[in-house]
Design an enzyme around this catalytic site. Structure first.
Site, PDB file in Angstrom:
ATOM      1  N   ARG A  14      51.868  30.540  76.904  1.00 35.29           N
ATOM      2  CA  ARG A  14      53.136  30.291  77.605  1.00 35.29           C
ATOM      3  C   ARG A  14      54.134  31.414  77.351  1.00 35.29           C
ATOM      4  O   ARG A  14      54.835  31.844  78.259  1.00 35.29           O
ATOM      5  CB  ARG A  14      53.744  28.946  77.182  1.00 35.29           C
ATOM      6  CG  ARG A  14      52.926  27.749  77.638  1.00 35.29           C
ATOM      7  CD  ARG A  14      53.491  26.438  77.133  1.00 35.29           C
ATOM      8  NE  ARG A  14      53.513  26.465  75.674  1.00 35.29           N
ATOM      9  CZ  ARG A  14      54.362  25.768  74.923  1.00 35.29           C
ATOM     10  NH1 ARG A  14      55.271  24.987  75.471  1.00 35.29           N
ATOM     11  NH2 ARG A  14      54.314  25.844  73.612  1.00 35.29           N
TER      12      ARG A  14
ATOM     13  N   ASN B 230      52.547  23.248  78.514  1.00 32.11           N
ATOM     14  CA  ASN B 230      51.254  22.737  78.040  1.00 32.11           C
ATOM     15  C   ASN B 230      51.062  21.323  78.566  1.00 32.11           C
ATOM     16  O   ASN B 230      51.973  20.494  78.472  1.00 32.11           O
ATOM     17  CB  ASN B 230      51.202  22.713  76.512  1.00 32.11           C
ATOM     18  CG  ASN B 230      50.956  24.066  75.901  1.00 32.11           C
ATOM     19  OD1 ASN B 230      50.526  25.001  76.569  1.00 32.11           O
ATOM     20  ND2 ASN B 230      51.224  24.176  74.619  1.00 32.11           N
TER      21      ASN B 230
END
Length: 93
Positions: free
Chosen positions: A21, A40
């Site tokens: 990320r 996530n």
């Protein structure tokens, strides 16, 4: 003028716990003109939502599919749509 779009991508593979990320956000900011987020999911995938010029969204999607990502992405599924707005920057969620 490049058309403004929204792309939602789901990245499969070993993409959690490897900085995926963070690097996705860094690449979105480097490409420029993109807002959205990387998140996530409970099933092990990472969801990426990006809004901005079509070409910039394509560049981010190409990076998500490349071997340059952290971890190991085994596949990316995407959906294209019209922008909804509401994002100030590109965030990690």
């Amino acid at each position: 003028m490049d058309e403004e779009v929204r792309v939602t991508a789901w990245v499969r593979g070993r993409v959690q716990g490897v900085g995926f990320r963070w690097f996705t956000r860094a690449n979105a900011l480097e490409i420029g003109g993109l807002t959205g987020f990387a998140l996530n999911l409970e099933d092990g995938r990472v969801q990426v939502v990006a809004e901005g010029p079509r070409e910039n969204c394509h560049r981010l999607l190409e990076w998500l599919r490349s071997a340059d990502t952290p971890g190991h992405a085994t596949g990316v599924t995407e959906i294209w749509d019209t922008p909804r707005g509401g994002y100030e920057s590109f965030a990690i969620r």
